[in-house]
Design a protein around this motif. Structure first.
Motif: not given
Lengths: 122, 239
Positions: A46, A49-50, A52-53, A56-57, A61, B204-205, B208-209, B212-213, B220, B223-224, B227
Motif C-alpha cells: 500500500v 502504491a501510495l 508511486a501515485a 506520477a501525480r 498534474f 499506483g502510478a 494516482g493521476p 486525481h481527475v 492518493l 490509489a494507495g 493499487a
C-alpha cells in the motif's frame, strides 16, 4: 487579536504538528508488527502504491511552477530519464541528469523557438 | 553487547556508514529540490527564518510547499492543517512499515518517537532496500546518520535558495523542481525485486493521476489502498 508577526509562525506550527502526527501515529500503530507477517507485506505494498501515485501525480498534474512546462515535455523528460537510467546499468546520477537536461532544453527551445518565429514574421 | 550499547552514536560504524550513504546523489537531488523551496519562500513574501523553521520542524517537501502556497493566498489555518495533513498522510504507512525493522533490534520506543521525525521518501526508500540485509542493531544508527546529513543539507539549501531566488533562468529553476519527482521515480524503478511491491508501484502510478481527475483530495489514499492491495494479491498468487 493575534499579532501579524506571529501569523506565519502559527501556520508553521500547524504544519509541523500535522506532519509529526502522521509519523507519531506510525510508531504507535506499528506496535509489535513483525517483518515476516502478511500484514507487513500488505502495508508495504500500500505504501509503495501510495508513493508511486504521488510521484506520477507530481509529474502529470504538478502544482507550482512545473505546471508551466507542457505535459508533453514533462513526459518526454521522464521517459528519457528512465531510458538513460536503465541503459547505464541503473546509474541514478546519469538518469536524473538526463531528465533535468531534457526538461531544461526542451522548454528553452520552445520559448526561444517561438521568439525566433515571431522575429522572422516581423 | 553491553559495551556496544553504551557506545555513543558518533563512534558507531553504522552511523558513519549512514552518513556515507546520505552524501552523494541523494544529497545533491534533495538539496536542489530545497533550493526551489527556499526560492518559493522568498516569492511568497515570507522571511528566510520562516523557510528554515519549516524545513527544521516539518521536513517533508510536498507538505511544506502546500503550506506556503496556501498561506500566501491567505487560507484559514484549518484549511492549511487539513491540506498539509492530507499531503503528508503517506508518512503514516511509511513509518508503520519501517518500525518493525527497528523493533527487531529492540530499539527503545522513545528513540523511535524521535527518529520518526526524519522519515521522508529518500531515506525511507534507502532504508527499506538496505535494512533486510543489515544487522538489526546497525539500523537505527545508520538511519540517524543518513537522515542527519540529508536534513541538515536541506536546511542549508533552503537558505541558499532564498538568496539565489530570481538569479537562475526560469528553465533551470523548472528543471530544479523537476529533479525531485524524477529522482523518486528512479529510486523506485531500481527496487523491483519483490513482485508484489513492483506491481503496487506500477498500478499506483496509473491509479494516482487517473483518480486525481475524479477525487483530487483523496486520490492518493484511494490509489494507495486499491493499487497496493491488488499488487499484494498478485504477489501472493504469483510469487
Amino acid at each position: 487579536m493575534i499579532d501579524q508577526e506571529m501569523l506565519p509562525y502559527l501556520a508553521l506550527l500547524v504544519g509541523a504538528l500535522t506532519t509529526y502526527v502522521s509519523r507519531f501515529l506510525g510508531v504507535l500503530l506499528a506496535g509489535r508488527l513483525k517483518v515476516e507477517s502478511p500484514l507487513f507485506e500488505w502495508l508495504s505494498c500500500v505504501t509503495y502504491a501510495l508513493l508511486a501515485a504521488l510521484i506520477a501525480r507530481m509529474i502529470i498534474f504538478p502544482s507550482g511552477p512545473l505546471a508551466e512546462a507542457p505535459l508533453f515535455d514533462r513526459l518526454a523528460a521522464a521517459t528519457l530519464a528512465l531510458a538513460s537510467f536503465y541503459l547505464t546499468r541503473r546509474n541514478l546520477l546519469l538518469g536524473v541528469a538526463a531528465g533535468f537536461a531534457t526538461l531544461v532544453l526542451v522548454t528553452w527551445v520552445r520559448v526561444s523557438g517561438s521568439d525566433l518565429l515571431a522575429a522572422l514574421q516581423l | 553487547m553491553a559495551a556496544r550499547q553504551g557506545r555513543s552514536l558518533f563512534r558507531d560504524e553504522h552511523f558513519w556508514h549512514g552518513v556515507q550513504r546520505g552524501v552523494g546523489v541523494p544529497l545533491i537531488v534533495l538539496s536542489a529540490s530545497f533550493l526551489g523551496f527556499g526560492a518559493l519562500i522568498r516569492e511568497s513574501n515570507l522571511q528566510l527564518i520562516h523557510g528554515i523553521v519549516s524545513t527544521m520542524t516539518g521536513w517533508a517537501l510536498p507538505g511544506q510547499v502546500a503550506l506556503v502556497e496556501l498561506y500566501a493566498v491567505g487560507a484559514p489555518l484549518a484549511v492549511i492543517a487539513l491540506a498539509v495533513w492530507l499531503t503528508n498522510a503517506r508518512l503514516l504507512p511509511m513509518t508503520v512499515t519501517l518500525m518493525p525493522y527497528f523493533n527487531e533490534a529492540g530499539t527503545p520506543r522513545w528513540k523511535l518517537y524521535i527518529a520518526c521525525h526524519w522519515i521522508a521518501v529518500t531515506g525511507w526508500a534507502e532504508a527499506m532496500r538496505r535494512f533486510p540485509a543489515m544487522p538489526p542493531e546497525g539500523r537505527y544508527p545508520f538511519f540517524i546518520g543518513m537522515s542527519l546529513v540529508l536534513w541538515s543539507s536541506c536546511i542549508l539549501a533552503t537558505g541558499i535558495g532564498y538568496y539565489i531566488a530570481g538569479l537562475v533562468p526560469f528553465h533551470v529553476s523548472l528543471g530544479l523542481v523537476f529533479l525531485n519527482p524524477i529522482y523518486f521515480m528512479l529510486v523506485f524503478a531500481s527496487d523491483l525485486a519483490n513482485r508484489g511491491r513492483a506491481m503496487a508501484l506500477l498500478l499506483g502510478a496509473v491509479a494516482g493521476p487517473a483518480l486525481h481527475v475524479v477525487v483530487p483530495d483523496w486520490s492518493l489514499l484511494i490509489a494507495g489502498l486499491t493499487a497496493g492491495t491488488l499488487g499484494y494479491l498478485i504477489g501472493r498468487r504469483w510469487p
